[in-house]
Every structure is written in C-alpha cells, then in structure tokens.
Design an enzyme around this catalytic site. Structure first.
Site, PDB file in Angstrom:
ATOM      1  CD  GLU A  33      -2.255   8.927   1.288  1.00  0.00           C
ATOM      2  OE1 GLU A  33      -1.551   7.904   1.299  1.00  0.00           O
ATOM      3  OE2 GLU A  33      -2.745   9.427   2.324  1.00  0.00           O
ATOM      4  CB  CYS A  84      13.105   9.266   8.659  1.00  0.00           C
ATOM      5  SG  CYS A  84      14.245   8.142   7.851  1.00  0.00           S
ATOM      6  CE  LYS A 135      -1.996   3.092   1.758  1.00  0.00           C
ATOM      7  NZ  LYS A 135      -1.726   4.472   1.299  1.00  0.00           N
ATOM      8  N   PRO A 136       1.207   1.774  -1.183  1.00  0.00           N
ATOM      9  CG  PRO A 136       1.315   2.409  -3.439  1.00  0.00           C
ATOM     10  CD  PRO A 136       0.687   1.398  -2.503  1.00  0.00           C
ATOM     11  CD  GLU A 177      12.760   0.814  10.000  1.00  0.00           C
ATOM     12  OE1 GLU A 177      13.198   1.796  10.624  1.00  0.00           O
ATOM     13  OE2 GLU A 177      13.376  -0.264   9.916  1.00  0.00           O
ATOM     14  CD  GLU A 190       9.339  13.452  11.167  1.00  0.00           C
ATOM     15  OE1 GLU A 190       8.143  13.119  11.234  1.00  0.00           O
ATOM     16  OE2 GLU A 190      10.226  12.713  10.687  1.00  0.00           O
TER      17      GLU A 190
HETATM   18  P1  NAD Z   1       2.123   8.729   6.888  1.00  0.00           P
HETATM   19  O1  NAD Z   1       2.174   8.003   8.172  1.00  0.00           O
HETATM   20  O2  NAD Z   1       1.173   9.840   6.754  1.00  0.00           O
HETATM   21  O3  NAD Z   1       1.779   7.724   5.703  1.00  0.00           O
HETATM   22  C1  NAD Z   1       2.582   6.576   5.428  1.00  0.00           C
HETATM   23  C2  NAD Z   1       1.704   5.507   4.784  1.00  0.00           C
HETATM   24  O4  NAD Z   1       0.776   5.020   5.749  1.00  0.00           O
HETATM   25  C3  NAD Z   1       0.866   6.013   3.616  1.00  0.00           C
HETATM   26  O5  NAD Z   1       0.820   4.987   2.648  1.00  0.00           O
HETATM   27  C4  NAD Z   1      -0.500   6.254   4.255  1.00  0.00           C
HETATM   28  O6  NAD Z   1      -1.574   6.190   3.350  1.00  0.00           O
HETATM   29  C5  NAD Z   1      -0.563   5.112   5.250  1.00  0.00           C
HETATM   30  N1  NAD Z   1      -1.396   5.323   6.438  1.00  0.00           N
HETATM   31  C6  NAD Z   1      -1.610   6.473   7.108  1.00  0.00           C
HETATM   32  N2  NAD Z   1      -2.353   6.241   8.222  1.00  0.00           N
HETATM   33  C7  NAD Z   1      -2.581   4.897   8.258  1.00  0.00           C
HETATM   34  C8  NAD Z   1      -3.285   4.043   9.170  1.00  0.00           C
HETATM   35  N3  NAD Z   1      -3.871   4.508  10.263  1.00  0.00           N
HETATM   36  N4  NAD Z   1      -3.322   2.722   8.902  1.00  0.00           N
HETATM   37  C9  NAD Z   1      -2.709   2.219   7.801  1.00  0.00           C
HETATM   38  N5  NAD Z   1      -2.050   2.988   6.893  1.00  0.00           N
HETATM   39  C10 NAD Z   1      -1.983   4.318   7.129  1.00  0.00           C
HETATM   40  O7  NAD Z   1       3.619   9.215   6.586  1.00  0.00           O
HETATM   41  P2  NAD Z   1       4.155  10.035   5.326  1.00  0.00           P
HETATM   42  O8  NAD Z   1       3.740  11.459   5.455  1.00  0.00           O
HETATM   43  O9  NAD Z   1       3.847   9.307   4.078  1.00  0.00           O
HETATM   44  O10 NAD Z   1       5.742   9.905   5.533  1.00  0.00           O
HETATM   45  C11 NAD Z   1       6.491  10.774   6.344  1.00  0.00           C
HETATM   46  C12 NAD Z   1       6.806  10.131   7.678  1.00  0.00           C
HETATM   47  O11 NAD Z   1       7.521   8.901   7.459  1.00  0.00           O
HETATM   48  C13 NAD Z   1       7.729  10.985   8.520  1.00  0.00           C
HETATM   49  O12 NAD Z   1       7.328  10.937   9.855  1.00  0.00           O
HETATM   50  C14 NAD Z   1       9.093  10.297   8.341  1.00  0.00           C
HETATM   51  O13 NAD Z   1      10.002  10.559   9.381  1.00  0.00           O
HETATM   52  C15 NAD Z   1       8.675   8.870   8.275  1.00  0.00           C
HETATM   53  N6  NAD Z   1       9.724   8.051   7.649  1.00  0.00           N
HETATM   54  C16 NAD Z   1      10.448   7.200   8.436  1.00  0.00           C
HETATM   55  C17 NAD Z   1      11.470   6.446   7.881  1.00  0.00           C
HETATM   56  C18 NAD Z   1      12.288   5.494   8.728  1.00  0.00           C
HETATM   57  O14 NAD Z   1      13.047   4.715   8.167  1.00  0.00           O
HETATM   58  N7  NAD Z   1      12.183   5.512  10.048  1.00  0.00           N
HETATM   59  C19 NAD Z   1      11.758   6.562   6.522  1.00  0.00           C
HETATM   60  C20 NAD Z   1      10.995   7.432   5.740  1.00  0.00           C
HETATM   61  C21 NAD Z   1       9.965   8.169   6.324  1.00  0.00           C
END
Ligand code: NAD
Length: 443
Positions: free
Chosen positions: A155, A258, A152-153, A224, A353
């Site tokens: 959106e 991140c 699930k990438p 992560e 963050e």
């Molecule tokens: P996000 O949590 O908003 O979304 C990530 C994914 O999760 C998306 O595909 C989204 O649709 C899905 N999603 C959101 N809520 C969900 C739920 N309740 N249940 C299931 N799926 C859900 O994050 P983002 O804005 O896409 O990415 C940025 C965040 O990712 C930042 O906090 C960054 O630090 C973190 N990040 C961490 C790492 C790491 O290795 N630790 C690497 C890259 C990004």
C-alpha cells in the site's frame, strides 16, 4: 469507487489514487484468474515465455516514469531507482529462459516422465522496499509456469505496481496477470480466496499470519521474510575493506533492505581502528531528498517505521550504548547516518530488525561468543564474515540461508532464508520449480 491514495515519502503529499479492491470483490478477481489460467496453461511453455518477454519490452516506454514513481513513493535515491527498473527489464530474457529450462519435462529411464505442471492461481504479495524487483522476482516464475497471477503490492507503493501491471497487460492475455490494491485486509482476503499458492515477500509477522491462513487449503507457500543479518569482523580481516562493507551494507537503500547489515561483532584487538574508520567513512553519507544533489540516504518510508527506528535508538541510548555519529533524536522523515557502539544482547537494536541507516557495533574477546550472538536471532537470512583463511571455519558455523566471506551475502544462486527468515525460495532451477506441481507419468 473506493480508492487507495499514494503519498510522497518526503512530504506526505498525495501523489495519486488507485482503485481499492475490497475483500468482497476478491472472489470475482479470483474467478477471472481461474478462467484465464486455463487458456494460459494450455499454451506451450515457449509461447508463454515469448509473450512474457514481449510484454516486458513495453516497459521500456515507461522506464523513466517507473523510476520516478519509485523515488517519490518510497524515497529511493534516483540512481538506484533507475537501476532497479533497468535490471527488471534487461534481465527478463535471461530469467525467462532459465525458468523455461527448469520447467521442461524430464525423463527417468525409458518409461517415466517428470513434468512441472502449473498450480493454478498464484497470489503474489510484495513489499515496498524494492517495489518493482520484489514483485517481479515472484510473478515471473509463476507466470512462465502457466499459473495466472494476482499481485497485491504494498500500500506504500501502489502507483509503481499499477503502472508495471497495466503496461504488461497491454500485451498479456486478459486476466492472466491482475493487480489488487489495498492494505493488509486486501492481502488477507486474497490469501483466503480460492487460490492455490501464496508467494510472499515481507515481514515475519505477516508471513506467520499468511502461513496460518494458508494451512486450511494446504496452499503452497514461498515466504521471503525479514532478516537481522550479522557481520563478524575478525582480527585477520582487511580492516579497510571490512569498514567499507560495514557502512555501505548498513546504509544500503537507507538500511531498508532485507540483507542489510544489522549487527556488527568486531574483535576487540582491532575495534578502536575499525570504529574510527567506520565513523570517518559513514560521515561521507548524507540523508536528504532524492532530487537533492549529493544525497545517498533517503527518507524512512513512513512515520510508523521512522518511530520504530527511533525507539530502537532511544532504547540503546537508555541502556548505555555510545553514539559515535548521529544521535537518537531525528525529525521526520529522515534518520541521518548513525554509528552506535557498545550494543548488548538486551537492546532492541540487537534483537529486532531495524530497517534504518544504523551501524550497530559490539566488540568481542572470544570468537565463539560472537558466533553465538550472531546465531541467537530467530532470523537467518544472510550472514557475513570478514577475515583471513580462518573466516572459512566461522562461515561454516553461521545459521543463515546465505553466508558470505569478505563480500555481501546473496550471490548468483537462490535467494534463500533459514530459520524464521524464510520458507521456500526463488532463483535457480530449484527455486523456479516451486511455482509448479511436480507430476510423474509412468507407462
Ligand atoms: P509487510 O509484511 O508489512 O507487508 C508486505 C505486504 O504484505 C504488503 O503488501 C502488505 O499489505 C501485505 N500484508 C501485510 N499483512 C498481511 C497479512 N496478514 N496477510 C496478507 N497480506 C499482508 O512488510 P513491508 O513493511 O512491506 O516490507 C518490509 C519487510 O519485508 C521487512 O521485514 C524485510 O526484511 C522484508 N523483506 C524481505 C525480503 C526477502 O527477500 N527475504 C525482501 C524484501 C523485504
């Protein structure tokens, strides 16, 4: 058929559509994944490895297209987008070998075997900031271990993911790797479906929700999550090197990384020189569209995230921080390189963050106070110390999964977060094994 539209990160014009997976369709997706997993897991480990490597070779034919989509969908500068794609393709042989080696059965004495068995269906849920690499890091060990994967990438970047998975599926057996598109609702439906593991990269809030949902079925987790990485610059540091790192790490991927540097604590004795040089170095950066020349900072991924960065800057301004470069007023979609000093613990820039191209500086007189502030965050992903031999002792006190001295955090080892930055990890044998079930057979 309902669709999900992808938008250009710079002008918000539509780039294309993908089929939207509605929650009611998830059961059928997971059923297909379960059937495929039986066949896939029955293949010898080396055969799975070989098939995956062959499938990844197909990506060479869409390498340029993938890089272009990354730049368009999330605005990454094109050199870095190309690097992300090339790294994913070039490293697959090395990583699949490392994974296969980690999953090879081992003997304990003469009679007992340790086996690394597949878990079943693994949901991989990924973010937009490295739209190819983040999905790849999790789905590769899951597949080689004999699981089927439903990705699930984000959106924000569905076209990158769609092309990635469609290309791999030209050679992978049917339904071993599927992609479902949609926002958090699609992600929630996937987590709640009859799957065995969730491998997630994304925000802390989403991670907490996923962990709670996964509890009922005791689904395995790799989380992560976000970071708020500190950098401590000691009086013994090589100032020029510290300055270059502070700026480059705060601005990497437009600060949308991140492990980008989010908070800097600099010794008062060198702070004037440090700030002066930071401003000079940061002034060389320029935000703009990825296809313009001389641009090394892209747009902020979407209006919501842009508003979040601005609100942190406005909060810092209202609470007395000094802007050495840039301001707290920016039009969509860019945030120009910004340097702020006089950050205090009550400011959002320190507490949360940011995910934007901001160098946020605090001065310290007493080293232990800087260490306490660095560790005060609920996050604990990376932490960096610049200094002489006295930096070793400071590094030992940092509460983070990846601590580095005089360089960026996150070396060749596992990618691991401490505290609320993570739960489980990937990379190295210990990480690869988290996508499998350890089974002991004794005779
Ligand atoms: P996000 O949590 O908003 O979304 C990530 C994914 O999760 C998306 O595909 C989204 O649709 C899905 N999603 C959101 N809520 C969900 C739920 N309740 N249940 C299931 N799926 C859900 O994050 P983002 O804005 O896409 O990415 C940025 C965040 O990712 C930042 O906090 C960054 O630090 C973190 N990040 C961490 C790492 C790491 O290795 N630790 C690497 C890259 C990004």
């Amino acid at each position: 058929m309902p669709t999900l539209t992808s938008y250009d990160a710079i002008n918000r014009s539509p780039l294309g559509d993908v089929p939207l997976t509605e929650p009611l369709q998830m059961q059928a997706v997971v059923l297909r994944a379960k059937k495929a997993q039986k066949y896939w897991s029955a293949l010898p480990l080396e055969v799975r490895q070989q098939k995956v490597v062959q499938a990844y070779e197909r990506l060479i034919s869409v390498e340029d297209q993938l890089a272009l989509l990354i730049s368009k969908e999330m605005g990454k500068d094109h050199r870095r987008a190309k690097y992300e794609v090339a790294g994913t393709i070039q490293n697959v042989k090395y990583f699949t070998q490392e994974i296969a080696q980690a999953l090879t059965s081992e003997s304990i004495g003469h009679e007992t075997k340790m086996q690394y068995r597949p878990l079943g269906v693994v949901a991989v849920i990924s973010p937009w900031n490295y739209p190819l690499a983040m999905a790849n890091n999790l789905l590769l060990p899951a597949l080689i271990a004999g699981n089927s994967v439903v990705l699930k990438p984000s959106e924000e970047t569905p076209l990158v993911a769609d092309l990635f998975i469609k290309t791999l599926n030209q050679l992978l057996p049917e339904n071993v790797l599927q992609v479902v598109h949609g926002d958090a609702e699609t992600g929630k439906a996937l987590v709640n479906a009859d799957i065995n593991m969730v491998a997630f990269t994304g925000s802390l809030g989403a991670g907490k929700h996923i962990m709670a949902s996964a509890a009922s079925g005791l689904k395995r987790l790799v989380m992560e999550l976000g970071g708020n990485d500190p950098l401590i610059v000691m009086a013994s540091a090589d100032i020029d090197k510290a300055v270059q790192f502070a700026v480059a790490s705060s601005f990497e991927n437009t600060g949308q990384m991140c492990t980008s540097t989010e908070r800097i604590y600099v010794d008062e004795r060198i702070a004037d020189e440090f700030e002066h040089k930071v401003v000079a170095f940061a002034s060389r950066y320029q935000a703009g569209a990825w296809d313009e020349g001389n641009v090394n900072i892209g747009p902020i991924v979407n209006p919501k995230q842009h508003a979040k960065v601005l609100s942190q800057l406005k909060d810092a301004h209202a609470k007395g921080a000094a802007f050495l470069l840039g301001s707290h007023h920016y039009e969509l979609p860019f945030i120009q390189p910004t340097v702020v000093t006089g950050i205090t613990p009550d400011m959002l820039l320190e507490q949360d963050e940011t995910f934007g191209p901001i160098v946020a500086i605090s001065r310290f007189n007493v080293l232990s106070e800087a260490i306490d502030r660095a560790n005060a965050s609920p996050y604990g992903l990376g932490a960096v110390v610049f200094g002489g031999s006295d930096a070793n002792n400071v590094a030992e006190q940092m509460e983070a999964g990846m601590v580095a001295i005089n360089q960026g955090a996150g070396g060749p080892g596992p990618w691991v977060g401490a505290k609320q930055s993570g739960f489980g990890f990937h990379g190295t044998a210990a990480g690869h094994r988290q996508f499998s079930q350890l089974r002991i057979i004794s005779k």
